[in-house]
Design an enzyme around this catalytic site. Structure first.
Site, short mmCIF file in Angstrom:
data_model
loop_
_atom_site.label_atom_id
_atom_site.label_comp_id
_atom_site.label_asym_id
_atom_site.label_seq_id
_atom_site.Cartn_x
_atom_site.Cartn_y
_atom_site.Cartn_z
N LYS A 153 30.69 50.76 30.61
CA LYS A 153 32.10 51.01 30.44
C LYS A 153 32.75 50.14 29.84
O LYS A 153 33.20 49.06 30.36
CB LYS A 153 32.39 51.16 31.76
CG LYS A 153 34.02 51.97 31.73
CD LYS A 153 34.98 51.76 32.96
CE LYS A 153 35.76 50.47 32.74
NZ LYS A 153 36.67 50.42 31.85
N GLY A 172 36.08 40.33 34.68
CA GLY A 172 37.55 40.82 34.89
C GLY A 172 38.46 39.94 35.57
O GLY A 172 37.99 38.69 35.85
N SER A 173 39.77 40.39 36.20
CA SER A 173 40.66 39.63 36.85
C SER A 173 40.15 39.67 38.00
O SER A 173 39.44 40.38 38.60
CB SER A 173 41.82 40.12 36.71
OG SER A 173 41.93 41.65 37.42
N THR A 205 41.54 42.65 40.15
CA THR A 205 40.54 44.08 39.71
C THR A 205 39.21 43.77 40.30
O THR A 205 38.50 44.66 41.18
CB THR A 205 40.50 44.15 38.53
OG1 THR A 205 41.90 44.29 37.93
CG2 THR A 205 39.61 45.57 38.21
N GLU A 261 32.15 38.46 37.96
CA GLU A 261 32.49 37.19 37.15
C GLU A 261 34.10 37.35 36.78
O GLU A 261 34.48 38.07 36.03
CB GLU A 261 31.91 37.00 35.95
CG GLU A 261 31.83 35.75 35.32
CD GLU A 261 33.49 35.55 34.09
OE1 GLU A 261 34.01 35.00 34.78
OE2 GLU A 261 33.02 36.09 33.23
N CYS A 276 38.05 32.98 30.14
CA CYS A 276 38.00 32.49 31.40
C CYS A 276 37.94 30.92 31.61
O CYS A 276 38.29 30.57 32.56
CB CYS A 276 37.18 33.40 32.58
SG CYS A 276 35.61 33.53 31.79
#
Length: 478
Positions: free
Chosen positions: A176, A227-228, A231, A249, A283
């Protein structure tokens, strides 16, 4: 290698069971350099996901029985085909992500290195005990259907890292992409249909509703999410309802500690690049720069001078280093963070104001010795704003570096290797570098401490995260 036609980068489809499909509703990403719409992409539904999961389950039965060598051969052929289409991928990546073409090409080069590197790792069985009567063996067996939720900052490399880890260990995978950057991932999986059986690698484009469908689906056995932090917490909570395996991660706020004995002129270009690559939307970029007070003034002056030489512009322009930030959401977050410069009476040594432009452009900014409590120190910006802070006491700067709830990466820079490694041993992060930052490799695990994630990607440990441990007790007689 199978004779494969060059990819057409003008149309974009879902890939379900090795077939290119579309949906009744479509959407489009935005080119962040000019805010113009990119081509239409599908908006996948629950029915599309159910079809993909069904195909992945069917494919898993056969794919799990293949040998590592068979999987490696298919992956190498895929890597060769990506290399053959590298210009189209780089142009598309710059169109959708905004990063300069040189940085897009760098990501594509890392991508095929990662495919070949991950597929070279051996995953041995471990013989725990062997006697005349019995043998006890630990094996690592595939989990089943994997869902890969990919971010928008490094959409090619991070998708491929998840794909290879899943299929090399015998799983099937559904990718996705981020709604902001779906284009390259759709093409990567379209290309993979030439080398993998139907249902092994699939890709679904969608809007913000698709991620929750992945985490809720009872037949997806593992989620790999990048992602964050916010989330990631929602992903973890959703996965708990079906006890999915999960790798997270998440964000970082990486400190770099510069000691007073460094060669300033040598490290300034390295520090400048490693603080601002991809418009600081990585990141593991340097996001808090602690410089010893003895060299602070000279270091700051030379860092400002270096960053001024880096060109801001559209990624397709020659010599551009700073493209736009990737999307309007991130642009508005950056503007809000920039507003704290005034409200907190901070001192910009470079930049500090955002001018109106045709795209999501933010000028590189350096903040001169802000308070530790300031937002530009405490928050991960994901935009080109860098606080540079003074330090004098080693124990105190280590405490400051470790003070946040993030722990992805960190670094120490010094000519005194013993001193640097002593300090590095006390840093609380998943990756620690001495005299570098953001060095990565497919054979080395990558993940975070504290709220920067759970589990790791890459390396042998990362591959084992895509496996279930199985202990076999093999008695040779009743």
């Amino acid at each position: 290698m199978t004779d494969v036609k060059p990819l057409d980068f003008s149309t974009f489809h879902n890939v379900i069971n090795n077939e290119l499909t579309t949906t009744s509703e479509t959407r489009h990403g935005i080119n962040p350099a000019n805010t113009q719409p990119n081509p239409p992409v599908p908006v996948s539904t629950q029915d599309d996901l159910d079809k993909a999961v069904k195909a992945a389950q069917a494919a898993f039965k056969g794919w799990a029985k293949t040998s590592f060598e068979e999987r490696r051969k298919a992956l190498h052929a895929w890597a060769d085909a990506i290399d053959s289409n590298i210009d189209g991928f780089a142009q598309t990546l710059t169109m959708e992500q905004g990063k300069p073409l040189t940085q897009s090409s760098m990501e594509l080069g890392m991508t095929t290195t990662w495919i070949r590197g991950l597929a070279a790792i051996e995953i041995p069985d471990t013989v725990i005990e062997e006697t005349e009567d019995r043998k006890i063996v630990q094996r690592h067996v595939p989990i089943g259907v994997v869902g890969a939720i990919v971010p928008w900052n490094f959409p090619v490399l991070l998708a491929v890292g998840k794909i290879v880890s899943a299929v090399y260990t015998g799983n099937t995978i559904i990718v996705k992409p981020s709604p902001f950057t779906p284009y390259c991932d759709l093409k990567l999986v379209e290309l993979a249909t030439n080398f993998f059986p139907p249902g092994v690698i699939q890709c679904l484009s969608g809007d913000e509703s698709l991620g929750p469908m992945f985490t809720a689906h009872p037949r997806i056995e593992k989620i790999s999410f990048t992602g964050s932090i916010a989330t990631g917490k929602r992903v973890m909570a959703a996965c708990a309802t079906t006890l999915k395996r999960v790798t997270l991660e998440l964000g970082g706020n990486d400190p770099a500690i510069i000691c007073d004995d460094v060669d300033i002129d040598v490290i300034i270009p390295k520090i400048g690049t490693l603080s601002y690559l991809c418009c600081s939307q990585i990141c593991m970029m340097i996001k808090r720069l602690y410089v010893h007070e003895k060299i602070y003034d000279e270091f700051l002056e030379k860092l400002v001078a270096f960053v001024k030489t880096l060109k801001v512009g559209q990624g397709t322009e020659a010599d551009t280093f700073f493209g736009p930030v990737q999307n309007e959401m991130q642009y508005e977050k950056a503007k809000d963070l920039f507003s704290s410069i005034g409200t907190e009476n901070l001192k910009p040594a470079l930049g500090g104001t955002i001018e109106n432009s045709s795209g999501y452009f933010i000028p590189p900014t350096i903040i001169d010795n802000p308070p530790e409590t300031s937002r530009v120190v405490q928050e991960e910006p994901f935009a080109p704003i860098l606080p540079i802070l003074k330090w004098s006491d080693e124990d105190e700067v280590l405490e400051r570096a470790n003070a946040l709830e993030t722990g992805l990466g960190s670094s120490v820079w010094s000519k005194d290797f013993e001193r640097a490694t002593r300090m590095a041993d006390q840093l609380q992060s998943g990756c620690v570098w001495v005299n570098s930052h953001f060095d990565l490799g497919p054979n080395t695990p990558f993940g975070g401490h504290k709220q920067s994630g759970m589990g790791v990607e890459w390396g042998l440990t990362g591959l084992l995260g895509y496996c279930n441990s199985q202990t076999q007790w093999l008695k040779k007689s009743f």
